[in-house]
Write a protein that holds these residues in place. Structure first.
Motif, short mmCIF file in Angstrom:
data_model
loop_
_atom_site.label_atom_id
_atom_site.label_comp_id
_atom_site.label_asym_id
_atom_site.label_seq_id
_atom_site.Cartn_x
_atom_site.Cartn_y
_atom_site.Cartn_z
N ASP A 39 0.73 -1.09 -0.11
CA ASP A 39 0.16 -0.12 -0.07
C ASP A 39 0.81 1.17 0.15
O ASP A 39 2.06 1.35 0.36
CB ASP A 39 -1.05 -0.30 1.33
N LYS A 40 0.20 2.45 -0.39
CA LYS A 40 0.89 3.53 -0.25
C LYS A 40 0.14 4.51 0.67
O LYS A 40 -1.07 4.78 0.43
CB LYS A 40 0.96 4.32 -1.75
N ARG A 41 0.74 5.15 1.58
CA ARG A 41 0.13 5.87 2.51
C ARG A 41 0.46 7.21 2.45
O ARG A 41 1.68 7.58 2.41
CB ARG A 41 0.40 5.49 3.87
N ILE A 42 -0.68 8.34 2.42
CA ILE A 42 -0.34 9.68 2.59
C ILE A 42 -0.73 10.02 3.97
O ILE A 42 -2.16 10.26 4.24
CB ILE A 42 -0.85 10.05 1.43
N ILE A 43 0.04 10.65 4.95
CA ILE A 43 -0.37 10.93 6.29
C ILE A 43 -0.35 12.39 6.43
O ILE A 43 0.80 13.08 6.22
CB ILE A 43 0.44 10.24 7.27
N ASP A 58 -2.23 13.91 8.83
CA ASP A 58 -2.76 14.12 10.16
C ASP A 58 -1.89 12.98 11.01
O ASP A 58 -2.45 11.90 11.06
CB ASP A 58 -4.17 14.04 10.44
N SER A 59 -0.69 13.31 11.76
CA SER A 59 -0.17 12.45 12.23
C SER A 59 -0.82 11.97 13.52
O SER A 59 -0.58 10.92 14.21
CB SER A 59 1.36 12.99 12.79
N GLY A 60 -1.52 13.03 14.29
CA GLY A 60 -2.31 12.72 15.48
C GLY A 60 -3.14 11.59 15.31
O GLY A 60 -3.44 10.68 15.88
N LEU A 61 -4.02 11.64 13.99
CA LEU A 61 -4.91 10.77 13.70
C LEU A 61 -4.09 9.44 13.59
O LEU A 61 -4.71 8.36 13.62
CB LEU A 61 -5.81 11.20 12.61
N HIS A 62 -3.26 9.40 12.97
CA HIS A 62 -2.32 8.37 12.49
C HIS A 62 -2.09 7.55 14.02
O HIS A 62 -1.91 6.35 13.67
CB HIS A 62 -1.29 8.73 11.62
N ARG A 63 -1.69 8.28 14.94
CA ARG A 63 -1.63 7.64 16.14
C ARG A 63 -2.56 6.89 16.69
O ARG A 63 -2.51 5.69 17.15
CB ARG A 63 -0.96 8.41 17.10
N LYS A 64 -3.70 7.55 16.54
CA LYS A 64 -4.91 7.05 17.01
C LYS A 64 -5.42 5.77 16.22
O LYS A 64 -5.98 4.77 16.63
CB LYS A 64 -6.11 8.12 17.19
N VAL A 65 -5.62 6.00 14.87
CA VAL A 65 -6.15 4.93 14.07
C VAL A 65 -4.96 4.75 12.93
O VAL A 65 -4.74 5.26 11.66
CB VAL A 65 -7.28 5.48 13.12
N SER A 66 -3.82 3.87 13.43
CA SER A 66 -2.97 3.41 12.41
C SER A 66 -3.13 2.46 11.74
O SER A 66 -3.67 1.36 12.13
CB SER A 66 -1.75 3.17 13.38
N ILE A 67 -2.50 2.44 10.17
CA ILE A 67 -2.98 1.24 9.46
C ILE A 67 -2.03 0.21 9.58
O ILE A 67 -0.91 0.38 9.57
CB ILE A 67 -3.16 1.64 8.11
N VAL A 68 -2.63 -0.92 9.98
CA VAL A 68 -1.60 -2.31 10.02
C VAL A 68 -1.60 -2.98 8.79
O VAL A 68 -0.24 -3.57 8.45
CB VAL A 68 -2.41 -3.15 11.34
N GLY A 69 -2.62 -3.12 8.09
CA GLY A 69 -2.35 -3.72 7.01
C GLY A 69 -3.51 -3.97 5.85
O GLY A 69 -4.79 -3.62 6.34
N LEU A 70 -3.38 -4.25 4.85
CA LEU A 70 -4.42 -4.21 3.67
C LEU A 70 -4.43 -5.38 2.98
O LEU A 70 -3.44 -5.80 2.46
CB LEU A 70 -4.22 -3.00 2.82
N ASN A 71 -5.55 -6.07 2.97
CA ASN A 71 -5.63 -7.35 2.31
C ASN A 71 -7.01 -7.36 1.18
O ASN A 71 -7.92 -6.52 1.61
CB ASN A 71 -5.75 -8.55 3.16
N GLU A 72 -7.06 -8.21 0.47
CA GLU A 72 -7.92 -7.94 -0.78
C GLU A 72 -8.37 -9.48 -1.10
O GLU A 72 -7.63 -10.40 -0.96
CB GLU A 72 -7.69 -7.14 -2.05
N VAL A 99 -8.90 4.43 0.58
CA VAL A 99 -9.54 4.65 1.75
C VAL A 99 -9.06 5.91 2.60
O VAL A 99 -7.78 6.03 2.45
CB VAL A 99 -9.30 3.35 2.68
N LYS A 100 -10.08 6.53 2.72
CA LYS A 100 -9.41 7.92 3.60
C LYS A 100 -10.22 7.88 4.83
O LYS A 100 -11.24 7.39 5.39
CB LYS A 100 -10.31 9.04 2.97
N PHE A 101 -9.36 8.29 5.78
CA PHE A 101 -9.64 8.58 7.23
C PHE A 101 -9.60 10.16 7.76
O PHE A 101 -8.83 10.79 7.26
CB PHE A 101 -8.53 7.75 8.14
N ILE A 102 -10.39 10.33 8.62
CA ILE A 102 -10.40 11.70 9.29
C ILE A 102 -10.95 11.67 10.75
O ILE A 102 -11.84 10.68 11.00
CB ILE A 102 -11.61 12.58 8.41
N GLU A 103 -10.56 12.44 11.52
CA GLU A 103 -11.00 12.69 12.86
C GLU A 103 -12.42 12.65 12.85
O GLU A 103 -12.89 13.52 11.85
CB GLU A 103 -10.23 13.70 13.50
#
Lengths: 144, 195
Positions: free
Chosen positions: A44-48, A50-64, A136-140
Protein backbone atom coordinates in the motif's frame (compact mmCIF):
# COMPACT_ATOMS: atom_id res chain seq x y z
CA UNK A 1 13.22 16.89 54.35
CA UNK A 2 9.68 16.70 55.66
CA UNK A 3 8.67 19.41 53.22
CA UNK A 4 10.09 17.38 50.33
CA UNK A 5 8.13 14.29 51.43
CA UNK A 6 4.91 16.29 51.54
CA UNK A 7 5.42 17.70 48.03
CA UNK A 8 6.14 14.22 46.64
CA UNK A 9 2.92 12.97 48.27
CA UNK A 10 0.97 15.78 46.67
CA UNK A 11 2.52 14.94 43.29
CA UNK A 12 1.68 11.25 43.71
CA UNK A 13 -1.92 12.10 44.62
CA UNK A 14 -2.15 14.41 41.62
CA UNK A 15 -0.91 11.75 39.22
CA UNK A 16 -3.25 9.18 40.78
CA UNK A 17 -6.13 11.63 40.42
CA UNK A 18 -5.38 12.28 36.75
CA UNK A 19 -5.09 8.55 36.12
CA UNK A 20 -8.42 7.96 37.88
CA UNK A 21 -10.35 10.56 35.92
CA UNK A 22 -8.84 9.93 32.50
CA UNK A 23 -10.61 7.03 30.79
CA UNK A 24 -7.82 4.58 30.03
CA UNK A 25 -9.72 1.49 28.96
CA UNK A 26 -7.95 -0.82 26.58
CA UNK A 27 -8.89 -4.04 24.84
CA UNK A 28 -7.31 -7.44 25.53
CA UNK A 29 -7.45 -10.00 22.73
CA UNK A 30 -6.84 -13.68 22.14
CA UNK A 31 -6.66 -15.53 18.83
CA UNK A 32 -5.35 -18.71 17.20
CA UNK A 33 -1.54 -18.76 17.31
CA UNK A 34 -1.25 -20.04 13.76
CA UNK A 35 -4.23 -18.79 11.73
CA UNK A 36 -5.79 -21.24 9.26
CA UNK A 37 -6.85 -18.56 6.80
CA UNK A 38 -4.22 -16.87 4.70
CA UNK A 39 -4.57 -13.20 3.95
CA UNK A 40 -3.68 -11.82 0.56
CA UNK A 41 -1.74 -8.82 1.87
CA UNK A 42 -1.13 -6.15 -0.74
CA UNK A 43 1.45 -3.39 -0.83
CA UNK A 44 0.00 0.00 0.00
CA UNK A 45 0.88 3.66 -0.40
CA UNK A 46 0.07 5.89 2.57
CA UNK A 47 -0.26 9.67 2.63
CA UNK A 48 -0.32 10.91 6.23
CA UNK A 49 -1.38 14.53 6.66
CA UNK A 50 -2.71 14.18 10.23
CA UNK A 51 -0.07 12.45 12.34
CA UNK A 52 -2.28 12.74 15.44
CA UNK A 53 -4.99 10.72 13.75
CA UNK A 54 -2.41 8.24 12.48
CA UNK A 55 -1.41 7.48 16.07
CA UNK A 56 -5.04 6.97 17.05
CA UNK A 57 -6.00 4.97 13.96
CA UNK A 58 -2.83 3.49 12.53
CA UNK A 59 -3.08 1.27 9.48
CA UNK A 60 -1.73 -2.21 10.20
CA UNK A 61 -2.35 -3.89 6.88
CA UNK A 62 -4.46 -4.17 3.79
CA UNK A 63 -5.69 -7.35 2.18
CA UNK A 64 -8.04 -8.06 -0.69
CA UNK A 65 -10.08 -10.81 -2.23
CA UNK A 66 -12.92 -11.38 -4.68
CA UNK A 67 -16.51 -12.34 -3.92
CA UNK A 68 -18.42 -15.16 -5.68
CA UNK A 69 -19.97 -12.59 -7.99
CA UNK A 70 -16.60 -11.16 -9.03
CA UNK A 71 -16.65 -8.04 -6.84
CA UNK A 72 -13.39 -6.78 -5.39
CA UNK A 73 -13.40 -7.05 -1.60
CA UNK A 74 -10.95 -5.25 0.67
CA UNK A 75 -10.13 -5.25 4.36
CA UNK A 76 -8.14 -2.58 6.15
CA UNK A 77 -6.88 -3.43 9.60
CA UNK A 78 -6.42 -0.44 11.89
CA UNK A 79 -5.03 -0.20 15.41
CA UNK A 80 -5.65 2.40 18.09
CA UNK A 81 -2.26 2.97 19.69
CA UNK A 82 -3.78 5.19 22.38
CA UNK A 83 -5.17 4.01 25.70
CA UNK A 84 -8.59 5.57 25.27
CA UNK A 85 -11.52 5.27 22.87
CA UNK A 86 -11.16 7.27 19.65
CA UNK A 87 -13.80 8.31 17.13
CA UNK A 88 -13.06 8.62 13.46
CA UNK A 89 -14.73 8.42 10.06
CA UNK A 90 -13.64 6.66 6.90
CA UNK A 91 -14.66 6.70 3.29
CA UNK A 92 -13.81 4.40 0.39
CA UNK A 93 -13.53 5.48 -3.23
CA UNK A 94 -13.57 2.97 -6.07
CA UNK A 95 -11.93 3.43 -9.47
CA UNK A 96 -12.39 1.58 -12.74
CA UNK A 97 -9.71 0.25 -15.09
CA UNK A 98 -9.19 3.74 -16.52
CA UNK A 99 -8.71 5.24 -13.08
CA UNK A 100 -12.10 6.97 -13.20
CA UNK A 101 -14.03 7.38 -9.96
CA UNK A 102 -17.17 5.24 -9.69
CA UNK A 103 -20.03 7.19 -8.12
CA UNK A 104 -22.39 5.23 -5.92
CA UNK A 105 -25.37 6.38 -3.83
CA UNK A 106 -24.03 4.59 -0.80
CA UNK A 107 -20.50 6.04 -0.72
CA UNK A 108 -20.51 8.00 2.53
CA UNK A 109 -18.15 8.90 5.36
CA UNK A 110 -18.87 6.20 7.91
CA UNK A 111 -18.28 7.01 11.61
CA UNK A 112 -16.60 4.38 13.77
CA UNK A 113 -15.30 4.12 17.29
CA UNK A 114 -12.21 2.19 18.30
CA UNK A 115 -11.32 1.35 21.89
CA UNK A 116 -7.85 1.81 23.32
CA UNK A 117 -5.42 -0.78 21.96
CA UNK A 118 -8.14 -2.31 19.82
CA UNK A 119 -7.62 -3.69 16.32
CA UNK A 120 -10.51 -3.06 13.97
CA UNK A 121 -11.13 -4.58 10.54
CA UNK A 122 -12.86 -2.32 8.04
CA UNK A 123 -14.29 -4.31 5.17
CA UNK A 124 -15.81 -3.14 1.92
CA UNK A 125 -17.09 -4.60 -1.32
CA UNK A 126 -16.74 -2.81 -4.66
CA UNK A 127 -20.04 -1.47 -6.05
CA UNK A 128 -19.45 -2.99 -9.50
CA UNK A 129 -17.27 -5.68 -11.02
CA UNK A 130 -15.58 -2.94 -13.08
CA UNK A 131 -14.02 -1.46 -9.91
CA UNK A 132 -10.36 -2.41 -9.92
CA UNK A 133 -8.73 0.11 -7.60
CA UNK A 134 -9.65 1.84 -4.38
CA UNK A 135 -8.64 4.56 -1.95
CA UNK A 136 -9.49 4.56 1.76
CA UNK A 137 -9.64 7.91 3.53
CA UNK A 138 -9.64 8.56 7.27
CA UNK A 139 -10.57 11.69 9.22
CA UNK A 140 -11.02 12.56 12.89
CA UNK A 141 -14.58 12.87 14.10
CA UNK A 142 -15.64 16.37 13.02
CA UNK A 143 -19.40 15.93 13.30
CA UNK A 144 -21.39 18.30 15.49
CA UNK B 1 -21.54 63.11 19.86
CA UNK B 2 -23.14 60.76 22.36
CA UNK B 3 -25.93 59.95 19.89
CA UNK B 4 -23.40 59.11 17.21
CA UNK B 5 -21.49 56.91 19.66
CA UNK B 6 -24.73 55.08 20.59
CA UNK B 7 -25.54 54.53 16.93
CA UNK B 8 -22.15 52.97 16.17
CA UNK B 9 -22.28 50.94 19.37
CA UNK B 10 -25.66 49.49 18.36
CA UNK B 11 -24.32 48.85 14.87
CA UNK B 12 -21.47 46.84 16.38
CA UNK B 13 -23.87 44.82 18.52
CA UNK B 14 -26.20 44.00 15.64
CA UNK B 15 -24.25 41.07 14.20
CA UNK B 16 -23.96 39.56 17.68
CA UNK B 17 -27.56 39.91 18.84
CA UNK B 18 -29.34 40.17 15.49
CA UNK B 19 -31.45 37.48 13.92
CA UNK B 20 -29.00 36.75 11.12
CA UNK B 21 -28.51 33.05 10.39
CA UNK B 22 -25.58 31.56 8.59
CA UNK B 23 -26.53 28.77 6.25
CA UNK B 24 -24.04 26.86 4.16
CA UNK B 25 -23.95 23.88 1.85
CA UNK B 26 -22.49 20.67 3.22
CA UNK B 27 -21.62 17.46 1.47
CA UNK B 28 -24.62 15.21 2.22
CA UNK B 29 -22.32 12.18 2.23
CA UNK B 30 -19.44 14.04 3.90
CA UNK B 31 -18.07 13.87 7.45
CA UNK B 32 -19.56 17.21 8.60
CA UNK B 33 -23.27 16.40 8.60
CA UNK B 34 -25.27 16.98 11.79
CA UNK B 35 -25.77 14.24 14.35
CA UNK B 36 -29.25 14.20 15.84
CA UNK B 37 -31.08 11.61 17.89
CA UNK B 38 -33.67 11.30 15.12
CA UNK B 39 -33.16 9.04 12.15
CA UNK B 40 -31.51 11.12 9.43
CA UNK B 41 -30.04 11.04 5.95
CA UNK B 42 -26.69 9.53 6.93
CA UNK B 43 -28.36 6.73 8.91
CA UNK B 44 -30.14 5.61 5.75
CA UNK B 45 -26.85 5.81 3.86
CA UNK B 46 -25.00 3.69 6.46
CA UNK B 47 -27.78 1.12 6.47
CA UNK B 48 -28.00 1.01 2.67
CA UNK B 49 -24.21 0.69 2.35
CA UNK B 50 -24.10 -2.27 4.73
CA UNK B 51 -27.12 -3.95 3.15
CA UNK B 52 -25.78 -3.67 -0.40
CA UNK B 53 -22.34 -4.94 0.60
CA UNK B 54 -23.87 -7.87 2.45
CA UNK B 55 -26.12 -8.74 -0.48
CA UNK B 56 -23.32 -8.54 -3.06
CA UNK B 57 -21.00 -10.63 -0.86
CA UNK B 58 -23.64 -13.30 -0.22
CA UNK B 59 -23.96 -14.22 -3.89
CA UNK B 60 -27.71 -14.76 -3.40
CA UNK B 61 -28.56 -12.71 -6.49
CA UNK B 62 -26.20 -14.71 -8.71
CA UNK B 63 -28.32 -17.86 -8.51
CA UNK B 64 -31.01 -17.01 -11.05
CA UNK B 65 -31.02 -18.75 -14.44
CA UNK B 66 -31.43 -15.47 -16.28
CA UNK B 67 -29.10 -12.60 -15.40
CA UNK B 68 -29.59 -9.90 -14.27
CA UNK B 69 -32.16 -10.94 -11.66
CA UNK B 70 -35.49 -9.11 -11.47
CA UNK B 71 -36.45 -7.60 -8.13
CA UNK B 72 -39.84 -6.37 -6.91
CA UNK B 73 -40.18 -4.19 -3.85
CA UNK B 74 -42.56 -5.50 -1.23
CA UNK B 75 -43.60 -3.95 2.08
CA UNK B 76 -41.05 -2.02 4.12
CA UNK B 77 -42.66 -1.35 7.49
CA UNK B 78 -41.83 1.79 9.45
CA UNK B 79 -42.07 0.82 13.11
CA UNK B 80 -40.42 3.96 14.40
CA UNK B 81 -42.07 6.92 16.14
CA UNK B 82 -41.08 9.13 13.23
CA UNK B 83 -42.79 9.68 9.92
CA UNK B 84 -40.23 8.57 7.38
CA UNK B 85 -40.30 7.73 3.72
CA UNK B 86 -38.87 4.23 3.42
CA UNK B 87 -37.66 5.09 -0.07
CA UNK B 88 -34.82 6.93 1.72
CA UNK B 89 -33.46 3.44 2.32
CA UNK B 90 -34.91 1.40 -0.52
CA UNK B 91 -34.03 3.76 -3.36
CA UNK B 92 -30.36 3.81 -2.35
CA UNK B 93 -30.31 0.02 -2.35
CA UNK B 94 -32.12 -0.14 -5.70
CA UNK B 95 -29.72 2.31 -7.35
CA UNK B 96 -26.67 0.51 -5.96
CA UNK B 97 -27.96 -2.90 -7.10
CA UNK B 98 -28.81 -1.49 -10.52
CA UNK B 99 -25.29 -0.07 -10.82
CA UNK B 100 -23.83 -3.42 -9.81
CA UNK B 101 -25.35 -4.91 -12.98
CA UNK B 102 -26.72 -7.86 -11.03
CA UNK B 103 -30.29 -6.71 -10.43
CA UNK B 104 -33.04 -4.86 -12.28
CA UNK B 105 -36.04 -3.61 -10.34
CA UNK B 106 -39.52 -3.83 -11.82
CA UNK B 107 -41.62 -0.68 -11.66
CA UNK B 108 -44.73 -2.26 -13.16
CA UNK B 109 -45.40 -4.65 -10.31
CA UNK B 110 -46.06 -3.52 -6.78
CA UNK B 111 -47.68 -4.43 -3.51
CA UNK B 112 -51.49 -4.81 -3.82
CA UNK B 113 -51.28 -4.72 -7.61
CA UNK B 114 -50.29 -1.05 -7.58
CA UNK B 115 -47.56 -0.30 -10.08
CA UNK B 116 -44.91 2.23 -9.17
CA UNK B 117 -45.05 3.46 -12.77
CA UNK B 118 -48.63 2.97 -14.10
CA UNK B 119 -47.75 4.27 -17.56
CA UNK B 120 -44.96 1.73 -17.91
CA UNK B 121 -47.41 -1.03 -16.98
CA UNK B 122 -49.91 0.19 -19.58
CA UNK B 123 -47.21 0.16 -22.25
CA UNK B 124 -46.12 -3.32 -21.17
CA UNK B 125 -49.72 -4.58 -21.40
CA UNK B 126 -50.24 -2.95 -24.81
CA UNK B 127 -47.06 -4.50 -26.14
CA UNK B 128 -48.10 -7.93 -24.87
CA UNK B 129 -51.57 -7.55 -26.44
CA UNK B 130 -50.24 -6.63 -29.89
CA UNK B 131 -47.47 -9.21 -29.76
CA UNK B 132 -50.16 -11.82 -29.00
CA UNK B 133 -47.94 -13.23 -26.31
CA UNK B 134 -49.12 -16.54 -24.94
CA UNK B 135 -46.98 -16.84 -21.80
CA UNK B 136 -46.89 -14.50 -18.81
CA UNK B 137 -44.33 -11.65 -18.65
CA UNK B 138 -41.10 -12.29 -16.84
CA UNK B 139 -41.98 -12.46 -13.18
CA UNK B 140 -39.67 -11.12 -10.46
CA UNK B 141 -37.04 -13.56 -9.23
CA UNK B 142 -36.94 -11.89 -5.84
CA UNK B 143 -38.92 -9.60 -3.58
CA UNK B 144 -37.42 -7.26 -1.02
CA UNK B 145 -39.24 -6.73 2.26
CA UNK B 146 -38.24 -5.33 5.60
CA UNK B 147 -38.81 -3.30 8.69
CA UNK B 148 -37.30 -0.30 10.46
CA UNK B 149 -37.57 -0.48 14.24
CA UNK B 150 -36.81 2.10 16.93
CA UNK B 151 -35.76 1.28 20.49
CA UNK B 152 -35.22 3.92 23.16
CA UNK B 153 -33.45 3.54 26.49
CA UNK B 154 -32.57 5.98 29.21
CA UNK B 155 -30.24 5.80 32.19
CA UNK B 156 -29.52 8.76 34.45
CA UNK B 157 -29.02 11.69 32.09
CA UNK B 158 -28.09 9.62 29.04
CA UNK B 159 -30.65 8.71 26.41
CA UNK B 160 -29.96 6.07 23.78
CA UNK B 161 -31.95 5.58 20.62
CA UNK B 162 -31.30 2.57 18.41
CA UNK B 163 -32.61 2.11 14.89
CA UNK B 164 -32.72 -1.40 13.55
CA UNK B 165 -32.95 -1.96 9.80
CA UNK B 166 -34.08 -5.43 8.78
CA UNK B 167 -34.30 -6.65 5.20
CA UNK B 168 -35.17 -9.98 3.58
CA UNK B 169 -34.76 -11.13 0.00
CA UNK B 170 -37.30 -13.82 -0.88
CA UNK B 171 -37.08 -15.96 -4.00
CA UNK B 172 -40.03 -17.09 -6.18
CA UNK B 173 -40.35 -20.24 -4.07
CA UNK B 174 -41.09 -18.15 -0.99
CA UNK B 175 -37.74 -18.77 0.68
CA UNK B 176 -35.70 -16.01 2.25
CA UNK B 177 -32.35 -16.46 0.47
CA UNK B 178 -30.72 -13.46 2.12
CA UNK B 179 -31.45 -11.60 5.33
CA UNK B 180 -29.59 -8.82 7.03
CA UNK B 181 -29.90 -6.55 10.02
CA UNK B 182 -28.10 -3.28 10.64
CA UNK B 183 -28.20 -1.47 13.98
CA UNK B 184 -27.43 2.19 14.52
CA UNK B 185 -27.29 3.49 18.10
CA UNK B 186 -27.02 7.11 19.22
CA UNK B 187 -26.56 8.52 22.70
CA UNK B 188 -27.36 12.02 23.86
CA UNK B 189 -26.79 13.61 27.25
CA UNK B 190 -29.35 15.77 29.00
CA UNK B 191 -28.27 19.39 29.08
CA UNK B 192 -28.48 21.60 32.20
CA UNK B 193 -31.54 23.52 30.95
CA UNK B 194 -33.59 20.82 29.30
CA UNK B 195 -33.44 17.68 27.18
Amino acid sequence: MKKKTNSSRVLTCLIAGIALFSSCTTVNTVERATPVGTRHIIADKRIITDSGLHRKVSIVGLNEGTTHGGFLQIQVEVLNQKNSMQAFSYSIEWFDLNGMLIHTPTSVWIPRQIEGGETLAITAVAPTTTAKDFRVKFIEDVRK
Amino acid sequence: MIKAFNFYFLLLLFPVFGCATHTRYVEPTGPRTLVTSEINIQDFSYAAEDMVQSLLTSGAIDKTQQQPAVLAISRIVNNTTQQIDTDMLVKKIRVALNQSGKVLTTTTMGLGGIAEDPLARDIQQEREFYADKKGPPRLPDYTLSGKIIEQSDRKDNVRQVAYIFQLSLTNDEGLAVWEEEKQIAKQSKRSVIGW
